[in-house]
Design an enzyme around this catalytic site. Structure first.
Site, PDB file in Angstrom:
ATOM      1  N   CYS A 139     -18.606 -12.844 -15.897  1.00 42.06           N
ATOM      2  CA  CYS A 139     -18.049 -11.936 -16.913  1.00 42.06           C
ATOM      3  C   CYS A 139     -16.952 -11.023 -16.391  1.00 42.06           C
ATOM      4  CB  CYS A 139     -19.160 -11.107 -17.540  1.00 42.06           C
ATOM      5  SG  CYS A 139     -20.405 -12.112 -18.376  1.00 42.06           S
ATOM      6  N   CYS A 443     -20.359  -5.697 -15.395  1.00 44.45           N
ATOM      7  CA  CYS A 443     -21.327  -6.457 -14.595  1.00 44.45           C
ATOM      8  C   CYS A 443     -21.036  -7.945 -14.754  1.00 44.45           C
ATOM      9  CB  CYS A 443     -22.740  -6.150 -15.073  1.00 44.45           C
ATOM     10  SG  CYS A 443     -23.006  -6.563 -16.817  1.00 44.45           S
TER      11      CYS A 443
END
Length: 459
Positions: A139, A443
């Site tokens: 991500c 994250c």
């Protein structure tokens, strides 16, 4: 930061004792559902240093982020990436020949265009002499694309870099079983009819069952949803708090959309369809409706639902990054300086800042539980001392400065493209609200995280 917490929890001997340490302070967002604009900040010291090459963001764009299976479902990833490139070129009027390098992030690669950066760049009209490569870091893939571009400029190899990312969850690769893959390869090598018939005799119908893709880590076979559920339980984050935070995200995103604040969006004429002009899954609901949903991952006792999770999203983003002196020579009005590093405490310490110096926070919202668990961990001396090697806590970001125009829960999360959205949201908020410093953090799967300081460029 989230990834650090996830990894930590996997190694805890007793989750209930852990939860007791974090169950004291309730986290409520009710008073922040419509966050007030931050007051104009007095000018602080600049992070710009003499005799060091400063890197700036000229501008950045994204095509609308759409729920997978909607208007982009018949396209390929490079179509979305090309649209983001074209939007950036139109927005900045930069000459294609000026761009020294192109870097794009993506997570689930389409096999025909594995280097999607190159294919999309050529499709958008960039020179075949301009190198382009694709990076993947879950991500934070777009974050890594930006960091790579910053490194190229800081080292003097380049002056102008285009960075961004793309994800198309509407058409992910579905793999056939290993047995039939091997059989097809062996058939291609077989030289006689007898060899072919011998191979075909081993065929079984179950070879035809597909291997469906899963949003899970290879090393643990755990999805991010399961991880978020365990994280919420470890930090005693209630279902009600998660729903309340998700409602806040959608409410603020709807307000920002209605007020025309999401200015990084460029329209995209989908071939054979209408022009898409806005994100399509901003959906403020009610806590009563959200409470009716069943757990999505850990059933029947989990607290993560479809309402307090980010959704599978199609989208692309792109950003023009330059050396400061190059951008000024070309006459650009600049947005922000980029100051990248990894993880919130590190980036603050490296910049000599504290949370109180930050005027705009833009954190990736994979799940409500992930954000709220991070708040608790960041505000805990015990966690700082035992798991971060720090003597004191970092502190929890004030909600009145946090994701004020919505976040990934409401705007969407195309895995490879979110990083650029976060940076542009931070940059545009600083200009709108008169702030100086923004903190961007995200994250990623695999126990990874990224944080970056953006500093408003003096007007």
């Amino acid at each position: 930061m989230t990834s650090i917490l996830t990894y930590t929890f996997k190694n805890l001997p007793n989750a209930s004792k852990w939860a007791l340490r974090f169950s004291v302070r309730p986290l409520s967002c009710s008073s922040q559902l419509r966050a007030a604009p931050a007051a104009q900040t007095k000018s602080k010291k600049t992070l710009a240093k003499p005799n060091i090459r400063n890197i700036v963001v000229v501008d950045g764009v994204r095509i609308p982020f759409l729920q997978s299976g909607t208007s982009y479902k018949d396209l390929m990833p490079h179509d979305l990436a090309r649209a983001a490139f074209s939007g950036l070129l139109h927005r900045t009027n930069v000459s294609k020949d000026v761009v020294d390098y192109i870097i794009f992030g993506t997570v689930i690669q389409e096999v025909k265009t594995s280097n999607v950066a190159r294919e999309a760049a050529l499709g958008a009209g960039f020179s075949d002499k301009t190198p382009a490569h694709t990076v993947t870091m879950a991500c934070i893939s777009a974050n890594q694309a930006m960091i790579t571009g910053v490194g190229l400029i800081a080292s003097g190899q380049c002056d102008v870099v285009v960075a961004g990312g793309v994800e198309l969850m509407s058409d992910v690769p579905i793999v056939i079983q290993e047995e039939i893959r091997k059989m097809m390869l062996d058939l291609n090598k077989a030289k006689t009819l007898g060899q072919r018939l011998s191979l075909l005799s081993k065929f079984r119908l179950n070879f035809l069952s597909p291997e469906l893709p899963a949003v899970a880590e290879f090393s643990t076979s755990e999805t991010m949803g399961h991880s978020a559920d365990r994280l919420a339980a470890a930090f005693a984050v209630s279902r009600a708090d998660q729903d309340e935070y998700a409602l806040r995200s959608h409410s603020l995103a709807k307000k920002a959309q209605d007020e025309g604040l999401l200015s990084d969006i460029v329209p995209f004429k989908v071939p054979g369809k209408d022009t898409v002009t806005k994100d399509n899954d901003i959906r403020p609901s009610s806590l009563e409706q959200m409470a009716k949903l069943k757990p999505a991952f850990i059933k029947p006792y989990g607290t993560v639902t479809t309402a307090n999770s980010s959704f599978l999203t199609d989208g692309a983003s792109a950003m023009l990054i330059m050396a400061e002196e190059k951008a000024l020579a070309m006459g650009y009005k600049l947005k922000v300086y980029l100051r990248p590093t990894y993880a919130t405490p590190k980036v603050l310490e490296k910049a000599g800042l504290t949370l109180n110096d930050i005027d705009a926070f833009e954190f990736h919202e994979a799940f409500s539980g992930q954000i709220l668990a991070n708040f608790k961990a960041m505000d805990s001396d015990w966690f700082a001392q035992n798991y971060m090697g720090r003597k004191t806590k970092v502190g929890s970001p004030p909600l009145e400065k946090f994701n004020n125009w919505g976040g990934s829960l409401s705007l969407g999360h195309p895995f490879g493209a979110t990083g650029c959205r976060l940076v542009m949201a931070g940059a545009n908020r600083l200009r709108k609200e008169g702030g100086q410093y923004g903190l961007v953090a995200a994250c990623a799967a695999g126990g990874q995280g990224h944080a970056m300081i953006v500093e408003a460029y003096p007007k």
